[in-house]
Design an enzyme around this catalytic site. Sequence first.
Site, PDB file in Angstrom:
ATOM      1  N   CYS A   1       0.837  -1.199   0.000  1.00 44.68           N
ATOM      2  CA  CYS A   1       0.000   0.000   0.000  1.00 44.68           C
ATOM      3  C   CYS A   1       0.872   1.249   0.000  1.00 44.68           C
ATOM      4  CB  CYS A   1      -0.924  -0.012   1.215  1.00 44.68           C
ATOM      5  SG  CYS A   1      -1.968   1.456   1.347  1.00 44.68           S
TER       6      CYS A   1
ATOM      7  N   CYS B   1      -0.395   4.138   2.121  1.00 46.45           N
ATOM      8  CA  CYS B   1      -0.188   3.973   3.568  1.00 46.45           C
ATOM      9  C   CYS B   1       1.261   4.244   3.957  1.00 46.45           C
ATOM     10  CB  CYS B   1      -0.478   2.540   4.021  1.00 46.45           C
ATOM     11  SG  CYS B   1      -2.040   1.888   3.515  1.00 46.45           S
ATOM     12  N   ASP B   2       2.173   3.647   3.216  1.00 44.24           N
ATOM     13  CA  ASP B   2       3.553   3.541   3.700  1.00 44.24           C
ATOM     14  C   ASP B   2       4.553   4.434   2.974  1.00 44.24           C
ATOM     15  OD1 ASP B   2       2.443   1.628   5.325  1.00 44.24           O
ATOM     16  OD2 ASP B   2       3.048  -0.054   4.075  1.00 44.24           O
TER      17      ASP B   2
END
Lengths: 314, 104
Positions: A133, A136-137
Amino acid sequence: MRKYDVVVIGAGPGGMTAALYAARANLNVAMLDRGIYGGQMNNTDDIENYPGFTTIKGPELGEKMYQGTVKAGVNFVYGDVQNVTVDDQQMKHIQTDSDELVASAVIIATGSNNRKLGVPGEEKFSGKGVSYCAVCDGSFFKGKNVTVVGGGDSAISEGLYLANVTDGVNVIHRRDQLRAQKVLQNRAFDNDKIDFTWNTSVTEILGDENHVTGVKIHNNQVGDDTTLDTDGVFVYVGNFPNSQIFNNLNITDQAGWIITNDQMETTIPGIYAIGDVRQKQLRQITTAVGDGGIAGQNAFEYFEAIKHRQTVKD
Amino acid sequence: MVKNLTDKDFVKETSTGVTLTDFWATWCPPCRMQGPIIEQLDKEIGDKVKITKMDVDANQKTPMTFGIMSIPTLIIKKDGQVVDKLVGLHSKDQLKTVLAQYTN
């Protein structure tokens, strides 16, 4: 135990559309999800191929679709579905982790998840540089160089996202050309921060105690093996269907995609499947929405037909 | 409501008993799915485990000490020592099973 006319499992774009259509047909509709509504749209930064919006953030489109279902009277129910069974009255029982729902019709819209690479080091460094992701990261990789594995829409659009937050992105693809939409391809080719490694597979993810330091790669044409330094590996090598919980119904193909006809009907009367979990060619928000409209309408007609049958019997 | 910890109070708040901290951020979709699960778990598990969360956007020191490079990450501590680190979205049942190892 709660009773509904229709239960939609999964609140992505397909599920929300199906719920909207069924609710607007005056049915009592529950839309189940184990998390927040929006599905895979939540993992998408910019959406540019949904008509009506030149550009919209994935979560924002999810929010707008959700507001539409609320207005139509859909009940959003939080729950993780364990299984679905059909009783001898043709009623469908949906068992969640905390509740049982009963409905005449079920619309399966559980979507798909990222497939893993399946190479040594992937599991070990998951959360230590291996990610699925980018949204997200990505921010953990500011000032670093990352690798994207894959060549489809997700790989390239997330690669473009990562090029904005990291120092450089290397896209490793096993073929000599991309599968992604041309507009994304051109944008990636024009981006100075994105490099490509063609005809190459990742065979191992390397690292020290704490995080990823590189990848071992195999060139499929020349046949040689080399190592590339990288701080992070983002994996976008396709998806697998979220259909394991329906194994007992025998409605999938060998790979797990649910088989339907063009009316979204599975082989079980009153059970429909839509969106990414369905066996089909093009998995997009637009096609999920199209599937959803058809299934919502057909669930209504199915419900009317049983009601009519019951009235005749009585 | 699950308490939001900061770099300042994390060590103190997680120094005794069994604790679980959910490291999350507003931009992260699976975190937004993990959130309600953590809230439910907190209600069901009672005093046996102290459930907390930390926004990695507002607090960078603590996530860095744990080498967090992916969210959601859930850190479980017992009497101040890290005993488990779970990466990615976890269901309530999965978390209950893991926590049972440390509470019994």
